[in-house]
Design a protein around this motif. Structure first.
Motif, PDB file in Angstrom:
ATOM      1  N   ALA A 140       0.806  -1.234   0.000  1.00 34.83           N
ATOM      2  CA  ALA A 140       0.000   0.000   0.000  1.00 34.83           C
ATOM      3  C   ALA A 140       0.838   1.284   0.000  1.00 34.83           C
ATOM      4  O   ALA A 140       0.299   2.376  -0.178  1.00 34.83           O
ATOM      5  CB  ALA A 140      -0.911   0.002   1.232  1.00 34.83           C
ATOM      6  N   CYS A 142       2.816   2.915  -1.960  1.00 33.05           N
ATOM      7  CA  CYS A 142       2.822   3.879  -3.071  1.00 33.05           C
ATOM      8  C   CYS A 142       1.598   4.792  -3.027  1.00 33.05           C
ATOM      9  O   CYS A 142       1.638   5.919  -3.536  1.00 33.05           O
ATOM     10  CB  CYS A 142       2.889   3.152  -4.413  1.00 33.05           C
ATOM     11  N   LYS A 143       0.523   4.320  -2.386  1.00 31.76           N
ATOM     12  CA  LYS A 143      -0.701   5.123  -2.365  1.00 31.76           C
ATOM     13  C   LYS A 143      -0.598   6.319  -1.437  1.00 31.76           C
ATOM     14  O   LYS A 143      -1.437   7.224  -1.478  1.00 31.76           O
ATOM     15  CB  LYS A 143      -1.881   4.253  -1.924  1.00 31.76           C
ATOM     16  N   ILE A 144       0.419   6.294  -0.543  1.00 29.30           N
ATOM     17  CA  ILE A 144       0.619   7.460   0.330  1.00 29.30           C
ATOM     18  C   ILE A 144       1.997   8.086   0.099  1.00 29.30           C
ATOM     19  O   ILE A 144       2.509   8.825   0.938  1.00 29.30           O
ATOM     20  CB  ILE A 144       0.422   7.105   1.828  1.00 29.30           C
ATOM     21  N   GLY A 172       0.203  -0.784  -6.189  1.00 32.96           N
ATOM     22  CA  GLY A 172      -0.477  -0.970  -4.903  1.00 32.96           C
ATOM     23  C   GLY A 172      -1.717  -1.837  -5.036  1.00 32.96           C
ATOM     24  O   GLY A 172      -2.640  -1.749  -4.218  1.00 32.96           O
ATOM     25  N   ASP A 173      -1.730  -2.684  -6.069  1.00 29.53           N
ATOM     26  CA  ASP A 173      -2.903  -3.554  -6.287  1.00 29.53           C
ATOM     27  C   ASP A 173      -3.033  -4.587  -5.167  1.00 29.53           C
ATOM     28  O   ASP A 173      -2.050  -4.970  -4.542  1.00 29.53           O
ATOM     29  CB  ASP A 173      -2.757  -4.314  -7.618  1.00 29.53           C
TER      30      ASP A 173
END
Ligand code: LHQ
Length: 267
Positions: A140, A142-144, A172-173
């Motif tokens: 996760a 990369c999403k932040i 981030g899949d």
């Protein structure tokens, strides 16, 4: 159960040579606070120093395994400098990962639900990863705006190859447990309702095996990714020399020749 504790964010018990650590903040999908990191560190220390413990299971309470860092702890007020994420890794997460990987006994992750961010990579640093069918793995970070940590950038390409690893890290899949199994990222994927029993059965089996020998196997595999074949042959020689001096090796050979089941003491 032969040991309980006064921890607040994890559950800890020891039975039949198996230490079970359950991350226990189910309402927040067992995301990591400083307290949880410190309690986990303490539990690992206790496991290291207890000769009766010969295998460990790491799992999560409720519907998640671990959603990584508790992001409430990282909120930054406007105008304030953000906390130093490098320092958090250096002082808290990295020592945990190093300690887990160096534990001289097999560690099983029983991934009971979502494993995201540091939670995903915590699981992947265990020696054998078994997931329930409803579990999923999410890089996760990369999403932040962060990068995979807790050894993710080291472990993932080695487990599943650069292309799949980089894809997971950049996108981030969500990787469902069955696909993680198909990709060779985990050892097994079982029905949710048998996960805890499957992990416990495996841990109880491992706890009756030659613990010293198993820890030397773990050492050899931990070192192999950075070694040449020559270096690894030398390491195998050194570790095998140690294994060959253990009581359990003596017992294993004797039991074989006497056509009986070995009684390993872990020494
Ligand atoms: C959470 C969290 C969470 C707080 C769920 N924090 N509450 C290292 C060094 C230094 C700094 C930063 O980070 C790191 C390493 C890292 O781990 S960075 C990555 C941190 N983790 C994430 O970004 C994952 C955030 N969580 C999610 O994306 C989702 O919650 C997942 C996909 C894990 C699960 O989604 P759902 O199944 O839809 O559950 P939910 O989102 O509704 O979560 C349930 C509750 O848990 C909810 O609380 P609430 O009070 O609203 O019911 C969430 O806020 C809470 N929660 N993860 N990391």
């Amino acid at each position: 159960m032969s040991a309980t504790s006064d921890y607040e964010t994890i559950l800890f018990d020891i039975a039949e040579g198996v230490a079970t650590v359950t991350l226990n903040r189910p309402d927040k999908l067992n995301s990591f606070t400083g307290q949880m990191r410190s309690e986990l560190r303490d539990a690992l220390k206790r496991i290291e120093s207890d000769k009766a413990v010969r295998a460990m299971v790491l799992t999560g309470a409720g519907r998640g395994f671990c959603a990584g860092q508790d992001l409430n702890d990282r909120a930054v007020k406007p105008g304030d400098a953000p906390p130093d994420t490098g320092a958090t890794l250096d002082q808290e997460y990295n020592p945990l990962i190093r300690r887990l990987r160096a534990l001289e006994l097999p560690v099983i992750a029983a991934v009971n639900g979502v494993a995201a961010g540091a939670g995903a990579n915590l699981a992947l640093n265990c020696d054998i990863v078994i997931a329930g069918k409803s579990a999923k793995f999410i890089q996760a970070f990369c999403k932040i705006g962060l990068i995979p940590d807790c050894g993710g950038t080291w472990m993932l390409p080695r487990l599943i190859g650069r292309q799949r690893a980089l894809g997971l890290a950049l996108l981030g899949d969500t990787l469902p447990a069955e696909k993680a199994l198909e990709w060779g990222m985990i050892w097994d994927c079982v029905a949710d309702d048998v996960l805890a029993q499957t992990a416990n059965d495996m841990a109880r089996h491992l706890a009756t095996q030659p613990t010293r020998g198993l820890s030397l196997i773990k050492q050899a595999f931990n070192q192999s990714p950075t070694h040449t074949l020559d270096q690894q042959l030398d390491l195998e020689r050194d570790l095998q020399r140690m294994a060959g001096k253990t009581e359990d090796y003596r017992e294993g050979v004797t039991a074989f020749l006497e056509k009986r089941k070995p009684a390993f003491k872990g020494e």
